[in-house]
Design a protein around this motif. Structure first.
Motif, PDB file in Angstrom:
ATOM      1  N   ILE A  60       9.209   5.983  -3.302  1.00  0.00           N
ATOM      2  CA  ILE A  60       8.136   5.099  -3.764  1.00  0.00           C
ATOM      3  C   ILE A  60       7.655   4.578  -2.668  1.00  0.00           C
ATOM      4  O   ILE A  60       8.248   4.142  -1.775  1.00  0.00           O
ATOM      5  CB  ILE A  60       8.502   3.934  -4.825  1.00  0.00           C
ATOM      6  N   VAL A  61       6.189   4.873  -2.570  1.00  0.00           N
ATOM      7  CA  VAL A  61       5.511   4.208  -1.191  1.00  0.00           C
ATOM      8  C   VAL A  61       4.451   3.375  -1.781  1.00  0.00           C
ATOM      9  O   VAL A  61       4.004   3.410  -2.886  1.00  0.00           O
ATOM     10  CB  VAL A  61       4.807   5.398  -0.596  1.00  0.00           C
ATOM     11  N   ILE A  62       4.605   2.196  -0.958  1.00  0.00           N
ATOM     12  CA  ILE A  62       3.811   0.837  -1.280  1.00  0.00           C
ATOM     13  C   ILE A  62       2.500   1.163  -0.417  1.00  0.00           C
ATOM     14  O   ILE A  62       2.435   0.984   0.699  1.00  0.00           O
ATOM     15  CB  ILE A  62       4.274  -0.216  -1.116  1.00  0.00           C
ATOM     16  N   ARG A  63       1.229   1.407  -0.929  1.00  0.00           N
ATOM     17  CA  ARG A  63       0.130   1.557  -0.353  1.00  0.00           C
ATOM     18  C   ARG A  63      -0.451   0.741   0.820  1.00  0.00           C
ATOM     19  O   ARG A  63      -0.760   1.286   1.773  1.00  0.00           O
ATOM     20  CB  ARG A  63      -1.149   1.675  -1.560  1.00  0.00           C
ATOM     21  N   GLU A  64      -0.319  -0.495   0.443  1.00  0.00           N
ATOM     22  CA  GLU A  64      -0.779  -1.434   1.394  1.00  0.00           C
ATOM     23  C   GLU A  64       0.366  -1.557   2.482  1.00  0.00           C
ATOM     24  O   GLU A  64      -0.014  -2.425   3.631  1.00  0.00           O
ATOM     25  CB  GLU A  64      -0.996  -2.902   0.643  1.00  0.00           C
ATOM     26  N   ASN A  71      -4.560   8.714   6.269  1.00  0.00           N
ATOM     27  CA  ASN A  71      -3.735   7.763   5.673  1.00  0.00           C
ATOM     28  C   ASN A  71      -4.000   8.294   3.947  1.00  0.00           C
ATOM     29  O   ASN A  71      -2.857   8.528   3.323  1.00  0.00           O
ATOM     30  CB  ASN A  71      -3.975   6.067   5.792  1.00  0.00           C
ATOM     31  N   GLU A  72      -5.141   8.139   3.550  1.00  0.00           N
ATOM     32  CA  GLU A  72      -5.466   8.476   2.245  1.00  0.00           C
ATOM     33  C   GLU A  72      -4.992   9.910   1.870  1.00  0.00           C
ATOM     34  O   GLU A  72      -4.432  10.002   0.574  1.00  0.00           O
ATOM     35  CB  GLU A  72      -6.898   8.286   1.883  1.00  0.00           C
ATOM     36  N   VAL A  73      -5.209  10.795   2.449  1.00  0.00           N
ATOM     37  CA  VAL A  73      -4.982  12.317   2.370  1.00  0.00           C
ATOM     38  C   VAL A  73      -3.415  12.234   2.180  1.00  0.00           C
ATOM     39  O   VAL A  73      -2.994  12.884   0.981  1.00  0.00           O
ATOM     40  CB  VAL A  73      -5.392  13.338   3.537  1.00  0.00           C
ATOM     41  N   VAL A  78       3.082   6.487  -5.381  1.00  0.00           N
ATOM     42  CA  VAL A  78       2.500   5.656  -4.796  1.00  0.00           C
ATOM     43  C   VAL A  78       2.174   4.595  -5.637  1.00  0.00           C
ATOM     44  O   VAL A  78       1.347   4.669  -6.636  1.00  0.00           O
ATOM     45  CB  VAL A  78       1.151   6.302  -3.934  1.00  0.00           C
ATOM     46  N   VAL A  79       2.326   3.084  -5.037  1.00  0.00           N
ATOM     47  CA  VAL A  79       1.846   1.979  -5.836  1.00  0.00           C
ATOM     48  C   VAL A  79       1.196   1.108  -5.067  1.00  0.00           C
ATOM     49  O   VAL A  79       1.473   1.065  -3.836  1.00  0.00           O
ATOM     50  CB  VAL A  79       2.846   1.462  -6.762  1.00  0.00           C
ATOM     51  N   ASP A  80       0.693   0.157  -5.810  1.00  0.00           N
ATOM     52  CA  ASP A  80       0.067  -1.045  -4.851  1.00  0.00           C
ATOM     53  C   ASP A  80       1.156  -1.986  -5.148  1.00  0.00           C
ATOM     54  O   ASP A  80       2.003  -2.002  -5.749  1.00  0.00           O
ATOM     55  CB  ASP A  80      -1.446  -1.552  -5.450  1.00  0.00           C
ATOM     56  N   MET A  81       1.032  -3.357  -4.204  1.00  0.00           N
ATOM     57  CA  MET A  81       1.878  -4.254  -4.082  1.00  0.00           C
ATOM     58  C   MET A  81       2.334  -5.021  -5.275  1.00  0.00           C
ATOM     59  O   MET A  81       3.448  -5.155  -5.725  1.00  0.00           O
ATOM     60  CB  MET A  81       1.910  -5.139  -3.055  1.00  0.00           C
TER      61      MET A  81
END
Length: 187
Positions: free
Chosen positions: A144-148, A158-160, A172-175
């Motif tokens: 699980i990667v936190i986008r911010e 980064n986005e790619v 990939v999730v936001d905080m």
């Protein structure tokens, strides 16, 4: 049972401090958000692991020799950024390659603690984050990667990599979503 670990990748002074050997400003920007995630994970009793990039001083290493000098043992560059407090119960695992799993005991630490979900934050999305996520996926963890809370020196790059991680390797999730799932006991 607690099945989630927070893995903080390479938030060491050479990457995060303006005087560091391979500093870039994006790492300073994500630090306060990583602190928030760290505090929330501790509040929820999650395992915390710091990965600490460290190249050996004065010893052969063809991979390190091909890059700009950084994170050399015996220098302050390998110290975890002081914004991130390391507690006695945390693990600090030194690594010499991009992946936190390669040549380390990270997999053993995760298995000994019955971890299934690996929350991965830190630097560099296109190198150390991507490699650690890939190996976590291959070892049957749920990355699980936190986008911010990840960065590299190019927002496009980064986005790619975040898009590839979401499509092929993990979540990939936001905080906000991460905190909600943590509060609901999903992670």
């Amino acid at each position: 049972m607690n099945e989630t670990a927070l893995i903080i990748v390479d938030m060491v002074k050479d990457f995060t401090d303006p005087d560091g050997l391979v500093f870039y400003p994006q790492n300073r920007e994500i630090l306060p958000r990583i602190v928030q995630v760290l505090e929330k994970c501790r509040e929820k009793g999650k395992l915390v692991i710091f990965l600490q990039h460290c190249n050996r001083a004065g010893k052969p290493d063809e991979k390190a020799a091909a890059m700009r000098p950084n994170c050399v043992e015996g220098t302050s560059g390998i110290e975890i950024d002081p914004m991130l407090k390391v507690n006695p119960e945390d693990y600090v695992i030194r690594k010499r390659r991009y992946s936190g799993f390669f040549g380390t005991d990270l997999d053993l630490v995760l298995r000994e603690n019955h971890i299934k979900n690996t929350v991965i934050v830190g630097t560099k999305t296109n190198c150390c984050i991507r490699a650690t996520v890939t190996d976590a996926f291959y070892l049957n963890y749920n990355p699980i990667v936190i986008r911010e809370c990840v960065a590299t020196n190019s927002e496009t790059v980064n986005e790619v990599h975040l898009n590839d991680i979401q499509k092929y390797l993990g979540t990939v999730v936001d905080m906000k979503t991460f905190f909600e799932k943590l509060d609901n006991g999903e992670w």
